[in-house]
Design a protein around this motif. Sequence first.
Motif, PDB file in Angstrom:
ATOM      1  N   VAL A 179      23.046 -33.892  47.712  1.00 28.24           N
ATOM      2  CA  VAL A 179      21.743 -34.021  48.376  1.00 28.24           C
ATOM      3  C   VAL A 179      20.846 -32.836  48.010  1.00 28.24           C
ATOM      4  O   VAL A 179      19.667 -33.017  47.684  1.00 28.24           O
ATOM      5  CB  VAL A 179      21.925 -34.106  49.910  1.00 28.24           C
ATOM      6  N   GLY A 180      21.402 -31.632  48.052  1.00 26.51           N
ATOM      7  CA  GLY A 180      20.624 -30.446  47.717  1.00 26.51           C
ATOM      8  C   GLY A 180      20.125 -30.469  46.283  1.00 26.51           C
ATOM      9  O   GLY A 180      18.973 -30.111  46.001  1.00 26.51           O
ATOM     10  N   ALA A 181      20.987 -30.896  45.362  1.00 27.02           N
ATOM     11  CA  ALA A 181      20.603 -30.943  43.945  1.00 27.02           C
ATOM     12  C   ALA A 181      19.528 -31.995  43.697  1.00 27.02           C
ATOM     13  O   ALA A 181      18.597 -31.776  42.916  1.00 27.02           O
ATOM     14  CB  ALA A 181      21.826 -31.231  43.078  1.00 27.02           C
ATOM     15  N   VAL A 182      19.642 -33.140  44.365  1.00 28.16           N
ATOM     16  CA  VAL A 182      18.652 -34.217  44.202  1.00 28.16           C
ATOM     17  C   VAL A 182      17.277 -33.754  44.673  1.00 28.16           C
ATOM     18  O   VAL A 182      16.249 -34.179  44.137  1.00 28.16           O
ATOM     19  CB  VAL A 182      19.100 -35.473  44.964  1.00 28.16           C
ATOM     20  N   ILE A 183      17.247 -32.872  45.658  1.00 24.87           N
ATOM     21  CA  ILE A 183      15.972 -32.375  46.173  1.00 24.87           C
ATOM     22  C   ILE A 183      15.429 -31.229  45.309  1.00 24.87           C
ATOM     23  O   ILE A 183      14.261 -31.238  44.894  1.00 24.87           O
ATOM     24  CB  ILE A 183      16.135 -31.893  47.630  1.00 24.87           C
ATOM     25  N   LEU A 184      16.264 -30.245  45.023  1.00 22.13           N
ATOM     26  CA  LEU A 184      15.780 -29.018  44.401  1.00 22.13           C
ATOM     27  C   LEU A 184      15.596 -29.090  42.893  1.00 22.13           C
ATOM     28  O   LEU A 184      14.612 -28.557  42.364  1.00 22.13           O
ATOM     29  CB  LEU A 184      16.721 -27.856  44.735  1.00 22.13           C
ATOM     30  N   ILE A 185      16.516 -29.693  42.182  1.00 26.48           N
ATOM     31  CA  ILE A 185      16.439 -29.673  40.718  1.00 26.48           C
ATOM     32  C   ILE A 185      15.219 -30.418  40.183  1.00 26.48           C
ATOM     33  O   ILE A 185      14.450 -29.861  39.380  1.00 26.48           O
ATOM     34  CB  ILE A 185      17.743 -30.220  40.094  1.00 26.48           C
ATOM     35  N   PRO A 186      14.965 -31.665  40.604  1.00 27.30           N
ATOM     36  CA  PRO A 186      13.736 -32.322  40.139  1.00 27.30           C
ATOM     37  C   PRO A 186      12.478 -31.572  40.556  1.00 27.30           C
ATOM     38  O   PRO A 186      11.525 -31.467  39.774  1.00 27.30           O
ATOM     39  CB  PRO A 186      13.802 -33.706  40.806  1.00 27.30           C
ATOM     40  N   LEU A 187      12.473 -31.052  41.795  1.00 27.48           N
ATOM     41  CA  LEU A 187      11.313 -30.311  42.274  1.00 27.48           C
ATOM     42  C   LEU A 187      11.054 -29.080  41.411  1.00 27.48           C
ATOM     43  O   LEU A 187       9.916 -28.827  40.990  1.00 27.48           O
ATOM     44  CB  LEU A 187      11.521 -29.892  43.732  1.00 27.48           C
ATOM     45  N   SER A 188      12.102 -28.322  41.140  1.00 26.57           N
ATOM     46  CA  SER A 188      11.971 -27.121  40.313  1.00 26.57           C
ATOM     47  C   SER A 188      11.486 -27.455  38.909  1.00 26.57           C
ATOM     48  O   SER A 188      10.592 -26.792  38.365  1.00 26.57           O
ATOM     49  CB  SER A 188      13.325 -26.398  40.234  1.00 26.57           C
ATOM     50  N   THR A 189      12.061 -28.497  38.316  1.00 24.93           N
ATOM     51  CA  THR A 189      11.683 -28.891  36.952  1.00 24.93           C
ATOM     52  C   THR A 189      10.232 -29.346  36.888  1.00 24.93           C
ATOM     53  O   THR A 189       9.489 -28.967  35.970  1.00 24.93           O
ATOM     54  CB  THR A 189      12.600 -30.024  36.456  1.00 24.93           C
ATOM     55  N   LEU A 190       9.802 -30.140  37.858  1.00 26.17           N
ATOM     56  CA  LEU A 190       8.433 -30.642  37.868  1.00 26.17           C
ATOM     57  C   LEU A 190       7.426 -29.524  38.107  1.00 26.17           C
ATOM     58  O   LEU A 190       6.344 -29.508  37.502  1.00 26.17           O
ATOM     59  CB  LEU A 190       8.282 -31.727  38.935  1.00 26.17           C
ATOM     60  N   LEU A 191       7.783 -28.588  38.983  1.00 25.80           N
ATOM     61  CA  LEU A 191       6.886 -27.467  39.240  1.00 25.80           C
ATOM     62  C   LEU A 191       6.730 -26.596  37.998  1.00 25.80           C
ATOM     63  O   LEU A 191       5.624 -26.133  37.678  1.00 25.80           O
ATOM     64  CB  LEU A 191       7.418 -26.620  40.409  1.00 25.80           C
ATOM     65  N   ARG A 192       7.830 -26.374  37.293  1.00 29.04           N
ATOM     66  CA  ARG A 192       7.768 -25.584  36.061  1.00 29.04           C
ATOM     67  C   ARG A 192       6.961 -26.308  34.990  1.00 29.04           C
ATOM     68  O   ARG A 192       6.252 -25.681  34.194  1.00 29.04           O
ATOM     69  CB  ARG A 192       9.184 -25.315  35.537  1.00 29.04           C
ATOM     70  N   GLY A 193       7.067 -27.643  34.962  1.00 26.20           N
ATOM     71  CA  GLY A 193       6.421 -28.401  33.906  1.00 26.20           C
ATOM     72  C   GLY A 193       4.938 -28.641  34.116  1.00 26.20           C
ATOM     73  O   GLY A 193       4.161 -28.633  33.164  1.00 26.20           O
TER      74      GLY A 193
ATOM     75  N   ASP B 150       0.502 -22.732  35.053  1.00 26.72           N
ATOM     76  CA  ASP B 150      -0.531 -21.706  35.202  1.00 26.72           C
ATOM     77  C   ASP B 150      -0.309 -20.842  36.438  1.00 26.72           C
ATOM     78  O   ASP B 150      -0.870 -19.758  36.551  1.00 26.72           O
ATOM     79  CB  ASP B 150      -1.921 -22.358  35.297  1.00 26.72           C
ATOM     80  N   ILE B 151       0.504 -21.336  37.363  1.00 27.62           N
ATOM     81  CA  ILE B 151       0.772 -20.593  38.596  1.00 27.62           C
ATOM     82  C   ILE B 151       2.156 -19.965  38.491  1.00 27.62           C
ATOM     83  O   ILE B 151       3.177 -20.629  38.720  1.00 27.62           O
ATOM     84  CB  ILE B 151       0.680 -21.504  39.829  1.00 27.62           C
ATOM     85  N   SER B 152       2.209 -18.721  38.126  1.00 27.18           N
ATOM     86  CA  SER B 152       3.485 -18.038  37.916  1.00 27.18           C
ATOM     87  C   SER B 152       4.259 -17.899  39.229  1.00 27.18           C
ATOM     88  O   SER B 152       3.707 -17.495  40.257  1.00 27.18           O
ATOM     89  CB  SER B 152       3.244 -16.648  37.315  1.00 27.18           C
ATOM     90  N   GLY B 153       5.540 -18.260  39.182  1.00 20.57           N
ATOM     91  CA  GLY B 153       6.413 -18.092  40.340  1.00 20.57           C
ATOM     92  C   GLY B 153       6.252 -19.149  41.415  1.00 20.57           C
ATOM     93  O   GLY B 153       6.810 -19.003  42.512  1.00 20.57           O
ATOM     94  N   LEU B 154       5.518 -20.249  41.115  1.00 18.22           N
ATOM     95  CA  LEU B 154       5.302 -21.275  42.134  1.00 18.22           C
ATOM     96  C   LEU B 154       6.604 -21.931  42.562  1.00 18.22           C
ATOM     97  O   LEU B 154       6.818 -22.201  43.738  1.00 18.22           O
ATOM     98  CB  LEU B 154       4.338 -22.341  41.607  1.00 18.22           C
ATOM     99  N   HIS B 155       7.498 -22.195  41.572  1.00 21.61           N
ATOM    100  CA  HIS B 155       8.760 -22.844  41.925  1.00 21.61           C
ATOM    101  C   HIS B 155       9.600 -21.953  42.841  1.00 21.61           C
ATOM    102  O   HIS B 155      10.273 -22.437  43.748  1.00 21.61           O
ATOM    103  CB  HIS B 155       9.555 -23.202  40.661  1.00 21.61           C
ATOM    104  N   GLY B 156       9.541 -20.635  42.630  1.00 18.76           N
ATOM    105  CA  GLY B 156      10.262 -19.717  43.499  1.00 18.76           C
ATOM    106  C   GLY B 156       9.697 -19.709  44.906  1.00 18.76           C
ATOM    107  O   GLY B 156      10.439 -19.657  45.895  1.00 18.76           O
ATOM    108  N   LEU B 157       8.359 -19.796  44.991  1.00 16.23           N
ATOM    109  CA  LEU B 157       7.712 -19.855  46.304  1.00 16.23           C
ATOM    110  C   LEU B 157       8.110 -21.125  47.041  1.00 16.23           C
ATOM    111  O   LEU B 157       8.419 -21.092  48.240  1.00 16.23           O
ATOM    112  CB  LEU B 157       6.195 -19.803  46.125  1.00 16.23           C
ATOM    113  N   MET B 158       8.124 -22.249  46.321  1.00 19.02           N
ATOM    114  CA  MET B 158       8.498 -23.510  46.941  1.00 19.02           C
ATOM    115  C   MET B 158       9.949 -23.492  47.391  1.00 19.02           C
ATOM    116  O   MET B 158      10.296 -24.025  48.447  1.00 19.02           O
ATOM    117  CB  MET B 158       8.260 -24.657  45.961  1.00 19.02           C
ATOM    118  N   TYR B 159      10.820 -22.879  46.586  1.00 14.50           N
ATOM    119  CA  TYR B 159      12.221 -22.725  46.979  1.00 14.50           C
ATOM    120  C   TYR B 159      12.302 -22.003  48.321  1.00 14.50           C
ATOM    121  O   TYR B 159      13.043 -22.401  49.224  1.00 14.50           O
ATOM    122  CB  TYR B 159      12.970 -21.920  45.921  1.00 14.50           C
ATOM    123  N   GLY B 160      11.543 -20.918  48.428  1.00 13.37           N
ATOM    124  CA  GLY B 160      11.566 -20.123  49.648  1.00 13.37           C
ATOM    125  C   GLY B 160      11.062 -20.893  50.849  1.00 13.37           C
ATOM    126  O   GLY B 160      11.641 -20.817  51.943  1.00 13.37           O
ATOM    127  N   VAL B 161       9.989 -21.667  50.654  1.00 10.34           N
ATOM    128  CA  VAL B 161       9.422 -22.446  51.750  1.00 10.34           C
ATOM    129  C   VAL B 161      10.415 -23.515  52.214  1.00 10.34           C
ATOM    130  O   VAL B 161      10.615 -23.714  53.417  1.00 10.34           O
ATOM    131  CB  VAL B 161       8.101 -23.111  51.308  1.00 10.34           C
TER     132      VAL B 161
END
Length: 328
Positions: A264-278, A282-293
């Motif tokens: 469940v955790g991987a299904v939520i975080l991995i696609p989210l992280s990949t899409l945010l990076r992709g 232009d927004i550096s560190g956005l995926h890290g911020l979203m992880y934290g939130v």
Amino acid sequence: MAVKITKNMRWIIAFGMVLIPLASSNRYLQDIMIMTFLWAGLTSSWNLNCGYSKRLSIGHGAFFGIGAYTSSLLYINFGISPWIGMFAGGAIAGAAALILGRATLRLKGTFFVLSTIAFAEIIRIFVISFKDLTEGSMGILIPYDPGFINMAWNSKLPFAVITWGYMLIMLFVCTRMEKSKFGYYLVAIGEDRESAETLGVNSTKIMVTSFVASAFFASIGGSIFAQYIMYIEPHSVMGMIQSSLQFILIGIIGGLGKAFGPLVGAVILIPLSTLLRGYFTDISGLHGLMYGVIMLAVVLWKPDGIIIQIDLLYQTILKKLGLGGVEK
């Protein structure tokens, strides 16, 4: 009855997920699913020990890196197939976990956490320092020679099947352990070690065994990752943020000590992280911020993980449909 249907549905979903990359020709989607399968399996290996025993290890990136480097170096320097190299890496990671586990067995809380961080840093510095063997910070580029023996293909689909199989194996191991005497002992140790020992549980044997098994399977995942990416370096496979904390984030969000929590955790975080990076480069560190939130929201809202809420919702729906009640 609802509980039984819920458990069966988990397996149906896990088995059916492989159809997503197989049915799609979109290589980007295939990559997302491959990494989701891989990290679901990797986090399950971490959960195998840390989730059930409630001992937080922030050093599992070291075992992941040991697997990646061992199989890669054996393949590059000696021509040994990664299929064999991955088990050699698993053996080395298991031996390292046996030594570390015995040395830190009596440590609790923060002291154990710090010992795992120190171990991971020692391994990372070793890899960086021995440039003649590991190429140091420059990393290792794995030769591309397509073939089953070399675990390399022109298509992503074989890796989708391999990582999916790895994930299923880890889910099976965790579900079997949950219903075994070993699993009950491990959970009891996590709840109250002194009381478990008073009742005759050999905490030393149980904890070391689970830690070694956890390291072995994490190393296997590291070897698969190396062959898929075809390039490894200390920061990416042994870095604190890139690897070690990833285990913890996925595990906590999905649900610690639950066999299907890492999925469940991987299904939520991995696609989210990949899409945010992709899409938000232009927004550096956005995926890290979203992880934290997300982490903050889960910890405050449902500290036991999202899988508990999914199960309760599904069982409630089944109850209303007359298919059974919620497990007592």
